[in-house]
Enzyme design. Structure first.
Site, PDB file in Angstrom:
ATOM      1  CE  LYS A   1      -4.246  -1.659   2.164  1.00 31.42           C
ATOM      2  NZ  LYS A   1      -5.309  -1.485   3.287  1.00 31.42           N
TER       3      LYS A   1
ATOM      4  CG  ASP B   1      -8.569   0.883   3.615  1.00 34.28           C
ATOM      5  OD1 ASP B   1      -9.417   0.137   3.083  1.00 34.28           O
ATOM      6  OD2 ASP B   1      -7.292   0.800   3.576  1.00 34.28           O
TER       7      ASP B   1
END
Ligand code: ATR
Length: 290
Positions: free
Chosen positions: A78, A114
Site C-alpha cells: 500500500k 479505507d
C-alpha cells in the site's frame, strides 16, 4: 453457476480488474467485486494476483500494458505502490497509503478508500455522526491513518490515538491537519481519558483470528454511553464487541468497512453506485462457511 462466478461470458469486451497482494489467497475482494459486477450487469471480471515485492513495479507496468481498468492494493504494497503511479489523490497522499488504482487510458491514479469506507459503514449501521464527538483510536498503523483522516474531515471534536508504541501514535496525530484536536499517547494512559470518549475504535490486530481470546484494553472501563467499534471482521464479533454489549454499550463490527471500501472503489472505477447489500451478503456467506 457457483456463487462467486461472473454471470456472463468473458469475451473481447470484458473489462479486467484485480487485487495485488502477498499473500492474497485469503482475499474476499474477488468474490465481492465479481458479485457486484454480476448484479449490475457490467461485463467485467476481477481476479487475485499474487504479486511479491520484487515484482510490484512490473505488475503496475502490466496494468498499463494490459489495460486493466482498476486494481486494489493490499498488504504489503500500500505504501510502496505510490512510487509507480502517475498521480496520488490528496487523501491518499495525506494518509500515506493507496488501496485503489484507477487506470484512465494508461494514466494511473491512486486513492485510499479505507477511511471513507469506515465512516460510511459507521454512519449507515449505527447512525453515529462523528461531528463534534470525542473519539479514541487504538492503533497507529495504516488502517488507523485512513480512519483518523476521514474522522477529521467529518469534523470530530477530538481524536486521541493510543498505541503500543506511543511514538507512532504521536507521529500520526501530528501529521494530520484539520480543526480536530489530535493527540497521541501510550496504551497505559487510557485509564485517564476513556470515560470521556463517545466512540472507541480498535484498529489493532488484537482479537483477530487466529487469536480471538484477547481485547486491546481493559473492558471493565467500557460504559453504556459509548459506541465500541472494531475493524476486525474475522471473527465477525470480536471478544471486545461481546464484552461491550455485556456492559450495555452500542457496537459496530468491521465487515461494513470492508464492504464499503470495496463499494467506493467500484464507484471510482464504474461511475455507478455499488450494490452494497449484495456485496455484504456474499462476504457474510463466505465467512460463515469459513
Ligand atoms: P494495519 O494496516 O492493519 O493498520 P499495521 O500498519 O501493521 O496494520 O498496524 C498495526 C497496528 O496494530 C499498530 O498500531 C500496532 O502497534 P505498534 O505500532 O506498537 O506495532 C498494533 N498492534 C499489532 N499487534 C498488537 C498487539 N499484540 N498489541 C497491541 N497493539 C498491536
Amino acid at each position: 453457476m457457483s456463487k462467486g462466478s461472473v454471470s456472463h461470458t468473458i469475451d473481447t469486451r470484458t473489462v479486467l480488474y484485480g487485487v495485488f497482494g502477498d499473500p492474497v489467497a485469503q482475499s474476499k475482494s474477488p468474490l465481492m467485486l465479481n458479485r457486484a459486477f454480476a448484479v449490475t450487469g457490467i461485463n467485467a471480471a476481477y481476479a487475485a494476483f499474487h504479486v511479491t515485492p520484487s515484482m510490484l513495479k512490473d505488475a503496475i507496468a502490466g496494468v498499463r500494458a494490459l489495460g486493466l481498468r482498476g486494481v486494489n492494493i493490499t498488504i504489503p504494497h500500500k505504501v510502496e505502490v505510490m512510487a509507480h503511479l502517475d498521480a496520488v489523490d490528496e487523501s491518499a497522499r495525506m494518509i500515506g497509503a493507496v488501496n485503489t488504482i484507477v487506470n484512465d487510458g494508461g494514466r494511473l491514479t491512486g486513492y485510499n478508500t479505507d477511511g471513507v469506507g469506515y465512516v460510511r459503514s459507521l454512519k449507515e449501521e449505527t447512525g453515529f455522526n462523528p461531528a463534534g464527538k470525542r473519539i479514541l483510536v487504538l492503533g497507529a498503523g495504516g488502517a488507523a491513518r485512513g480512519i483518523v483522516y476521514s474522522l477529521v474531515k467529518e469534523k470530530a471534536k477530538e481524536i486521541i490515538v493510543a498505541n503500543r508504541t506511543p511514538s507512532r501514535a504521536e507521529e500520526l496525530a501530528a501529521s494530520i491537519e484539520g480543526a480536530t484536536i489530535l493527540r497521541g499517547m501510550g496504551m497505559n494512559e487510557l485509564v485517564d481519558i476513556l470515560a470521556s470518549m463517545d466512540l472507541i475504535i480498535n484498529t489493532t490486530q488484537v482479537g483477530m483470528h487466529p487469536f480471538p481470546g484477547q481485547t486491546p484494553f481493559d473492558v471493565s472501563l467500557i460504559s453504556p454511553h459509548m459506541l465500541i467499534s472494531d475493524i476486525i471482521y474475522n471473527p465477525r464479533e470480536t471478544l471486545l464487541l461481546k464484552e461491550a454489549q455485556l456492559r450495555g454499550a452500542a457496537v459496530h463490527g468491521g465487515l461494513g468497512m470492508f464492504v464499503h471500501q470495496g463499494a467506493y472503489a467500484y464507484e471510482l472505477w464504474t461511475g455507478q453506485s455499488a450494490p452494497v447489500v449484495a456485496m455484504r451478503q456474499i462476504v457474510e456467506q463466505a465467512l460463515a462457511e469459513g
